[in-house]
Design a protein around this motif. Structure first.
Motif, mmCIF file in Angstrom:
data_model
loop_
_atom_site.group_PDB
_atom_site.id
_atom_site.type_symbol
_atom_site.label_atom_id
_atom_site.label_comp_id
_atom_site.label_asym_id
_atom_site.label_seq_id
_atom_site.Cartn_x
_atom_site.Cartn_y
_atom_site.Cartn_z
ATOM 1 N N GLY A 8 37.315 68.464 14.296
ATOM 2 C CA GLY A 8 36.271 68.446 15.254
ATOM 3 C C GLY A 8 36.431 69.003 16.567
ATOM 4 O O GLY A 8 35.641 68.926 17.737
ATOM 5 N N GLY A 9 37.739 69.396 16.861
ATOM 6 C CA GLY A 9 38.007 69.899 18.239
ATOM 7 C C GLY A 9 37.495 70.916 18.598
ATOM 8 O O GLY A 9 36.986 71.812 17.741
ATOM 9 N N GLY A 10 37.737 71.550 19.872
ATOM 10 C CA GLY A 10 37.181 72.791 20.180
ATOM 11 C C GLY A 10 37.089 73.012 21.839
ATOM 12 O O GLY A 10 37.913 72.296 22.530
ATOM 13 N N LEU A 11 36.401 73.798 22.116
ATOM 14 C CA LEU A 11 36.100 74.050 23.627
ATOM 15 C C LEU A 11 34.922 73.686 23.996
ATOM 16 O O LEU A 11 33.741 74.116 23.577
ATOM 17 N N GLN A 13 32.568 72.734 27.829
ATOM 18 C CA GLN A 13 32.366 72.949 29.436
ATOM 19 C C GLN A 13 32.773 71.490 29.937
ATOM 20 O O GLN A 13 32.248 70.488 29.081
ATOM 21 N N ALA A 14 33.180 71.424 31.116
ATOM 22 C CA ALA A 14 33.081 70.200 31.844
ATOM 23 C C ALA A 14 31.720 69.438 31.848
ATOM 24 O O ALA A 14 30.826 70.204 32.208
ATOM 25 N N GLY A 15 31.704 68.098 31.416
ATOM 26 C CA GLY A 15 30.460 67.497 31.604
ATOM 27 C C GLY A 15 29.805 67.350 30.243
ATOM 28 O O GLY A 15 28.959 66.729 29.967
ATOM 29 N N GLY A 16 30.612 68.088 29.210
ATOM 30 C CA GLY A 16 29.867 68.038 27.810
ATOM 31 C C GLY A 16 30.711 67.208 26.901
ATOM 32 O O GLY A 16 31.173 66.221 27.470
ATOM 33 N N SER A 17 30.097 67.249 25.835
ATOM 34 C CA SER A 17 30.690 66.064 24.769
ATOM 35 C C SER A 17 31.121 67.032 23.394
ATOM 36 O O SER A 17 30.834 67.921 23.204
ATOM 37 N N LEU A 18 32.134 65.800 22.886
ATOM 38 C CA LEU A 18 32.632 66.434 21.974
ATOM 39 C C LEU A 18 32.875 65.179 21.130
ATOM 40 O O LEU A 18 33.432 64.074 21.460
ATOM 41 N N ARG A 19 33.107 65.292 19.635
ATOM 42 C CA ARG A 19 33.380 64.227 18.852
ATOM 43 C C ARG A 19 34.461 64.529 17.661
ATOM 44 O O ARG A 19 34.435 65.787 17.118
ATOM 45 N N VAL A 20 35.601 63.877 17.816
ATOM 46 C CA VAL A 20 36.647 64.183 16.830
ATOM 47 C C VAL A 20 36.721 63.247 15.894
ATOM 48 O O VAL A 20 36.479 62.206 16.124
ATOM 49 N N SER A 21 37.119 63.572 14.672
ATOM 50 C CA SER A 21 37.093 62.757 13.537
ATOM 51 C C SER A 21 38.342 62.700 12.862
ATOM 52 O O SER A 21 39.373 63.804 12.903
ATOM 53 N N ASN A 80 36.369 57.732 14.126
ATOM 54 C CA ASN A 80 35.818 58.998 15.054
ATOM 55 C C ASN A 80 35.953 58.601 16.616
ATOM 56 O O ASN A 80 36.392 57.630 16.957
ATOM 57 N N LEU A 81 36.064 59.660 17.504
ATOM 58 C CA LEU A 81 36.226 59.410 18.840
ATOM 59 C C LEU A 81 35.210 60.279 19.264
ATOM 60 O O LEU A 81 34.968 61.613 19.522
ATOM 61 N N GLN A 82 33.812 59.794 20.081
ATOM 62 C CA GLN A 82 33.118 60.283 20.887
ATOM 63 C C GLN A 82 33.477 60.470 22.259
ATOM 64 O O GLN A 82 33.764 59.587 22.794
ATOM 65 N N GLY A 113 48.550 62.097 12.401
ATOM 66 C CA GLY A 113 48.122 63.142 12.133
ATOM 67 C C GLY A 113 48.798 64.352 12.715
ATOM 68 O O GLY A 113 49.671 64.163 13.577
ATOM 69 N N GLN A 114 48.182 65.582 12.266
ATOM 70 C CA GLN A 114 48.797 66.777 12.696
ATOM 71 C C GLN A 114 48.089 67.381 14.474
ATOM 72 O O GLN A 114 48.637 67.945 15.092
ATOM 73 N N GLY A 115 47.046 66.570 14.380
ATOM 74 C CA GLY A 115 46.472 66.859 15.837
ATOM 75 C C GLY A 115 45.334 67.902 15.708
ATOM 76 O O GLY A 115 45.294 68.845 15.050
ATOM 77 N N THR A 116 44.214 67.551 16.552
ATOM 78 C CA THR A 116 43.145 68.638 16.883
ATOM 79 C C THR A 116 43.196 69.060 18.305
ATOM 80 O O THR A 116 42.957 67.984 19.153
ATOM 81 N N GLN A 117 42.913 70.327 18.604
ATOM 82 C CA GLN A 117 42.991 70.760 20.159
ATOM 83 C C GLN A 117 41.609 70.592 20.694
ATOM 84 O O GLN A 117 40.579 71.033 20.239
ATOM 85 N N VAL A 118 41.510 69.867 21.887
ATOM 86 C CA VAL A 118 40.451 69.771 22.915
ATOM 87 C C VAL A 118 40.600 70.601 23.969
ATOM 88 O O VAL A 118 41.653 70.068 24.773
#
Length: 122
Positions: A8-11, A13-21, A80-82, A113-118
């Protein structure tokens, strides 16, 4: 043995939202508390959030309190991490971790875990 796989990581913009699982497998973690940590380039790994085995207890780093929410679904073996109101300083490799103790903590994790890039752009 416990396996943890982040996604669930990714790119964003500032102020946006992302969820990693985090998908948990292996069967040796029937009552584990779960946590999220992160590590930015050139910095030490730091605690982000943790949740108790039954999900009723959570703790957060001051830097993310009010913006991030940790949750878990034990039926699906996921955590999950919202992440809302993201800032450039949230840019890091985010790791899922499991602790052979039902109580959440900022330290003392046994599996990683191995990690996911945000990446948060300004």
């Amino acid at each position: 043995q416990v396996q943890l796989v982040e996604s669930g990581g990714g790119l964003v913009q500032a102020g946006g939202s992302l969820r990693v699982s985090c998908a948990v497998s292996g069967g040796a973690c029937s009552s584990c508390a779960m946590g999220w940590f992160r590590q930015a380039p050139g910095k030490e790994r730091e605690f982000v959030a943790a949740i108790s085995w039954r999900g009723g207890g959570t703790i957060y780093a001051n830097s993310v309190k009010g913006r991030f929410t940790i949750s878990r679904d034990n039926a699906k073996n996921t955590v999950n991490l919202q992440m809302n109101s993201l800032k450039p300083e949230d840019t890091a490799l985010y790791y899922c971790a499991a602790r052979k103790n039902p109580v959440p903590s900022m330290a003392g994790y046994d599996y990683w875990g191995q990690g996911t890039q945000v990446t948060v752009s300004s």
